[in-house]
Scaffold this motif. Structure first.
Motif, PDB file in Angstrom:
ATOM      1  N   ASN A 180       0.817  -1.220   0.000  1.00 39.25           N
ATOM      2  CA  ASN A 180       0.000   0.000   0.000  1.00 39.25           C
ATOM      3  C   ASN A 180       0.849   1.268   0.000  1.00 39.25           C
ATOM      4  OD1 ASN A 180      -2.232  -1.637   0.169  1.00 39.25           O
ATOM      5  ND2 ASN A 180      -2.819  -1.019   2.214  1.00 39.25           N
ATOM      6  N   GLU A 209      -6.349  -7.115   4.250  1.00 36.28           N
ATOM      7  CA  GLU A 209      -6.441  -5.930   3.394  1.00 36.28           C
ATOM      8  C   GLU A 209      -7.191  -4.793   4.076  1.00 36.28           C
ATOM      9  OE1 GLU A 209      -7.906  -6.805  -0.542  1.00 36.28           O
ATOM     10  OE2 GLU A 209      -6.296  -8.253  -0.878  1.00 36.28           O
ATOM     11  N   ASN A 264      -5.404  -1.383   4.705  1.00 35.56           N
ATOM     12  CA  ASN A 264      -5.926  -0.224   3.966  1.00 35.56           C
ATOM     13  C   ASN A 264      -6.339   0.895   4.919  1.00 35.56           C
ATOM     14  OD1 ASN A 264      -5.518  -1.658   1.625  1.00 35.56           O
ATOM     15  ND2 ASN A 264      -7.671  -2.129   1.277  1.00 35.56           N
ATOM     16  N   THR A 291      -3.203   2.485   6.294  1.00 41.88           N
ATOM     17  CA  THR A 291      -2.526   3.293   5.274  1.00 41.88           C
ATOM     18  C   THR A 291      -3.280   4.600   5.019  1.00 41.88           C
ATOM     19  OG1 THR A 291      -1.769   1.237   4.229  1.00 41.88           O
ATOM     20  CG2 THR A 291      -1.532   3.245   2.943  1.00 41.88           C
ATOM     21  N   GLU A 292      -4.609   4.529   4.976  1.00 43.76           N
ATOM     22  CA  GLU A 292      -5.415   5.743   4.787  1.00 43.76           C
ATOM     23  C   GLU A 292      -5.168   6.732   5.924  1.00 43.76           C
ATOM     24  OE1 GLU A 292      -9.465   4.371   4.332  1.00 43.76           O
ATOM     25  OE2 GLU A 292      -8.930   3.286   2.493  1.00 43.76           O
TER      26      GLU A 292
END
Length: 149
Positions: A28, A127, A131, A134-135
């Motif tokens: 990511n 995931e 995710n 990472t966001e």
């Protein structure tokens, strides 16, 4: 039978789950890491926090099965937005180890997921956590850049 926190459960997290999640986070970050001079994503073990319920004098270690937290720590060093000061970032993903399950979140007070020990993670779960993490990181970097400007 429900598995409780012990050496086997902690090693499973440390050697199987953390690398899986780290790999996903790393994928990511392929567009983020080149913006920094240097980065490091590592597994961490908290050997300082004592068990609230335990009176054991045992050293806190994976070997003794009494670690309270494991996780991932990312360090990003030397981001330099055009014309602004260089800055570094650090972010963790914590696995808070309870007696019969563990919680996953960006810190020990925020719970994104709870799982039983030795329960495998689906690709989707890995995931989703990676995710979301990472966001959050990208949001933090964006905030920092805007505040510098």
């Amino acid at each position: 039978m429900q598995h409780t926190r012990d050496k086997e459960a902690i090693l499973h997290l440390y050697n199987k789950i953390l690398p899986q999640v780290a790999e996903r986070i790393f994928q990511n970050l392929t567009e983020v890491t080149p913006l920094f001079d240097d980065f490091n994503l590592e597994r961490v073990v908290d050997t300082w926090t004592k068990d609230k319920s335990g009176f054991s004098e045992k050293e806190i270690s994976i070997e003794n099965g009494n670690v309270q937290q494991v996780g991932l720590r990312l360090r990003l060093n030397g981001f330099q937005p055009a014309g602004a000061q260089t800055f570094d970032m650090s972010k963790e993903l914590m696995f808070k180890l309870e007696y019969s399950s563990y919680e996953v979140g960006p810190d020990k007070n925020t719970k994104w997921a709870e799982k039983a020990y030795l329960e495998p993670w689906s690709k989707q779960e890995t995931e989703e956590i990676a995710n979301r993490w990472t966001e959050d990181l990208i949001e933090e970097i964006t905030q920092k850049v805007q505040n510098l400007g």
